[in-house]
Design an enzyme around this catalytic site. Structure first.
Site, mmCIF file in Angstrom:
data_model
loop_
_atom_site.group_PDB
_atom_site.id
_atom_site.type_symbol
_atom_site.label_atom_id
_atom_site.label_comp_id
_atom_site.label_asym_id
_atom_site.label_seq_id
_atom_site.Cartn_x
_atom_site.Cartn_y
_atom_site.Cartn_z
ATOM 1 N N CYS A 1 40.304 47.126 37.003
ATOM 2 C CA CYS A 1 39.133 46.562 37.692
ATOM 3 C C CYS A 1 38.836 47.196 39.039
ATOM 4 C CB CYS A 1 39.316 45.059 37.870
ATOM 5 S SG CYS A 1 39.464 44.167 36.310
ATOM 6 N N HIS B 1 30.738 41.361 36.095
ATOM 7 C CA HIS B 1 31.866 42.238 36.424
ATOM 8 C C HIS B 1 31.977 43.368 35.397
ATOM 9 C CE1 HIS B 1 35.665 43.790 37.521
ATOM 10 N NE2 HIS B 1 36.458 42.911 36.932
ATOM 11 N N CYS C 1 41.559 42.041 42.266
ATOM 12 C CA CYS C 1 42.799 42.028 41.491
ATOM 13 C C CYS C 1 42.672 43.041 40.366
ATOM 14 C CB CYS C 1 43.091 40.638 40.943
ATOM 15 S SG CYS C 1 41.790 39.954 39.880
ATOM 16 N N GLY D 1 44.233 44.161 36.412
ATOM 17 C CA GLY D 1 44.993 43.818 35.228
ATOM 18 C C GLY D 1 46.325 44.549 35.168
#
Length: 460
Positions: free
Chosen positions: A135, A391, A423, A425
């Site tokens: 991300c 997103h 954040c 993954g």
């Protein structure tokens, strides 16, 4: 012999202490923002890595929104071309293009991005590569370009991000290595992201009401920003096509507005939604980020090059960038670790930061990070976040750069430092500190130097 004597005379001359100078020398302490900044700049700040243009597409709902029938490269090409149009830059001057992207097969997406560069008018002499840090890929692309410019590899570069979650969906391909069962943390890397959200909520006591309130606020702020025209400067209209599912007919449209924002979202509406990942959980489709399509791009260069070209400076990158690791099972806490690391590396204190863009992957982790860092809600995601906007994984970092810098520009002298964070993954977090572009430190802490006792004049 005469040459040897001359060399000795020169050597003795250098070994003598320097006489006092008639005029005082001004020397400066480490330059400061407030009383806390400890970053250093070179003379005239010419080696600052600055951002002269940043833009994005609208962000649209995957499979249902405005880009559901758009090829990925047709999302990236318009934002790349827009950078050239905004600055009138000769595309051959670009040293590299780095594109953050997550879900597509690496080789195919790299080729699609290369095609997009040609569509945008770049010559074949300009190279391109992709980068994937989940991300944070869009932010990582910008950071990579900034680092390359700082290292002197080239003077001008583009960091971008791209994701079509309509075409490429989240999923695991191929068998899982059985060795994973021997390593709990490796096992947690395979957890669905929604379960990691539930883990954060359970471990840190984030309630369903707190999550739903964060979602409502995200939509409210995004709707207000859209109504006020705040996104117009950063969004590049994209001419594309929409296919009617019933008739199969093509319709040409221009997409210039984020289509996931729900102005009428309320606590009562969200309360009716069932948990999406766990029977008794608190993460729902309403308090998690939307699955989206979109792209963004950022043009960076040395400050002295920008000044030579007469280009406006939106912001300064590379005050600091930090990527950190956290437990994979609670990957959403990444910003709570990455932000302090980045702020500290910039020589700043948390109170020095005027505005934050923190990706709202899930309301649970967003709420936790804000509470953990004791952030003022009025400084965070002031124009909404991913719960409302969407997103598109690889594009989010680049989108945040455009949104942050344009908001800092609007706020002017009341907004000097901004932070972007998200954040990641599998258990990471990333953060970067930006400075508003037209801020210049004055040597207010200059002091008169004492007469020095250096052995050599060359050391002065």
């Amino acid at each position: 012999m005469e040459k040897a004597i001359e060399r000795q005379r020169v050597l003795l001359h250098h070994l003598q202490p320097s006489p006092p100078l008639r005029s005082p020398i001004l020397s400066t302490e480490v330059c400061a923002a407030g009383d806390s900044a400890k970053y250093q700049r070179s003379s005239c700040f010419g080696d600052d890595v600055v951002i002269v243009a940043a833009c994005r597409t609208a962000i649209c709902k995957s499979k249902r929104g405005g880009f559901k029938d758009t090829h990925p490269e047709d999302l990236l090409a318009p934002v790349l071309k827009a950078l050239l149009d905004k600055t009138q830059l000769n595309p051959s001057e670009v040293g590299d293009i780095v594109v953050g992207t997550v879900l597509a097969p690496g080789s195919q997406r790299a080729i699609e991005c290369r095609m997009a560069a040609f569509y945008a008018g770049f010559p074949d002499t300009v190279p391109l590569r992709t980068v994937n840090r989940q991300c944070s890929s869009g932010l990582q692309a910008v950071a990579d370009v900034a680092a390359a410019i700082k290292a002197g590899f080239y003077d001008i570069g583009i960091g971008a991000g791209l994701e079509s979650m309509t075409i490429n969906s989240v999923g695991w391909k191929g068998p899982v290595n059985p060795k994973v069962e021997m390593f709990p943390q490796a096992q947690d890397c395979l957890l669905p992201m929604g379960i990691t959200s539930e883990n954060v909520a359970d471990r840190y006591g984030i309630t369903r009401q707190e999550q739903d309130f964060a979602a409502v606020e995200s939509h409210r702020r995004a709707a207000a920003a859209t109504a006020a025209g705040k996104f117009k400067e950063e969004i590049i209209p994209v001419v594309t096509k929409i296919v009617d599912q019933k008739t199969g007919e093509y319709k040409q449209v221009t997409i210039s507005v984020d289509d996931g924002i729900r102005p009428d979202t309320s606590m009562s509406v969200l309360a009716k939604l069932k948990p999406a990942f766990k029977k008794d959980g608190s993460t729902t489709a309403g308090n998690a980020s939307q699955v989206s399509d979109g792209a963004g791009a950022v043009l960076l260069m040395r400050r002295d090059v920008a000044m030579q070209k007469g280009l406006p400076i939106l912001g300064v990158f590379s005050r600091s960038f930090a990527a950190v690791g956290v437990e994979p099972g609670v990957m959403g806490i990444g910003p709570a670790v990455a932000i302090p690391a980045a702020v500290r590396a910039a020589g700043l204190q948390p109170d020095d930061i005027d505005i934050f863009e923190i990706n709202e992957a899930f309301a649970s982790q967003f709420v936790y990070c804000c509470k953990k860092l004791e952030l003022d809600p009025e400084k965070v995601n002031v124009n909404g976040g991913a719960i409302a906007l969407g997103h598109p994984l690889g594009a989010t970092g680049a989108r945040c750069v455009s949104t942050l810098l344009n908001e800092m520009k609007r706020r002017g002298k009341d907004c000097r430092f901004g932070v972007i964070s998200m954040c990641i993954g599998s258990g990471m977090g990333a953060a970067a500190v930006f400075e508003r572009g037209n801020v210049v430190d004055q040597p207010t802490n200059a002091r008169q130097a004492e007469s020095n006792g250096f052995l050599s004049r060359d050391a002065i």
